[in-house]
Design a protein around this motif. Structure first.
Motif, mmCIF file in Angstrom:
data_model
loop_
_atom_site.group_PDB
_atom_site.id
_atom_site.type_symbol
_atom_site.label_atom_id
_atom_site.label_comp_id
_atom_site.label_asym_id
_atom_site.label_seq_id
_atom_site.Cartn_x
_atom_site.Cartn_y
_atom_site.Cartn_z
ATOM 1 N N SER A 2 9.281 -12.953 -3.344
ATOM 2 C CA SER A 2 8.661 -14.128 -3.945
ATOM 3 C C SER A 2 9.203 -14.384 -5.353
ATOM 4 O O SER A 2 9.352 -15.529 -5.758
ATOM 5 C CB SER A 2 7.147 -13.974 -3.974
ATOM 6 O OG SER A 2 6.784 -12.905 -4.822
ATOM 7 N N VAL A 6 11.045 -17.848 -6.731
ATOM 8 C CA VAL A 6 10.627 -18.540 -7.950
ATOM 9 C C VAL A 6 11.802 -18.688 -8.909
ATOM 10 O O VAL A 6 12.011 -19.751 -9.493
ATOM 11 C CB VAL A 6 9.443 -17.809 -8.623
ATOM 12 C CG1 VAL A 6 9.143 -18.400 -9.981
ATOM 13 C CG2 VAL A 6 8.213 -17.871 -7.736
ATOM 14 N N LYS A 70 5.230 -18.893 -5.172
ATOM 15 C CA LYS A 70 3.885 -18.641 -5.705
ATOM 16 C C LYS A 70 2.895 -18.375 -4.576
ATOM 17 O O LYS A 70 2.006 -17.535 -4.709
ATOM 18 C CB LYS A 70 3.404 -19.842 -6.537
ATOM 19 C CG LYS A 70 4.170 -20.065 -7.789
ATOM 20 C CD LYS A 70 3.847 -19.025 -8.808
ATOM 21 C CE LYS A 70 4.553 -19.355 -10.112
ATOM 22 N NZ LYS A 70 4.236 -18.406 -11.158
#
Length: 76
Positions: A2, A6, A70
């Motif tokens: 993740s 991002v 997110k």
């Protein structure tokens, strides 16, 4: 994973914002001139690859990658 999404999303978003910002910058930003001329991204040759065509899709993809990163990351 993740965090990587991002980071990549932020880089793509930064490219898109910079591409749009170039269109509103004056040509002689550091010099005073009476002529109000602004930069405009325009392809020089029809057969060449034009990065300016991908500003809006890059903006959308960057926002989607950040949202997915997110969402997957949760509250870790």
């Amino acid at each position: 994973m993740s965090k990587a999404l991002v980071i990549v999303g932020c880089l793509v978003l930064l490219y898109a914002v910079a591409g749009f910002a170039v269109d509103v910058l004056p040509v002689d930003a550091l010099q005073s001139s009476s002529n109000d001329s602004y930069l405009k991204i325009a392809p020089t040759d029809e057969s060449s690859f034009d990065w300016a065509k991908f500003r809006l899709p890059a903006l959308v993809v960057g926002a989607i990658l950040i949202a997915i990163g997110k969402f997957i990351g949760g509250k870790n």
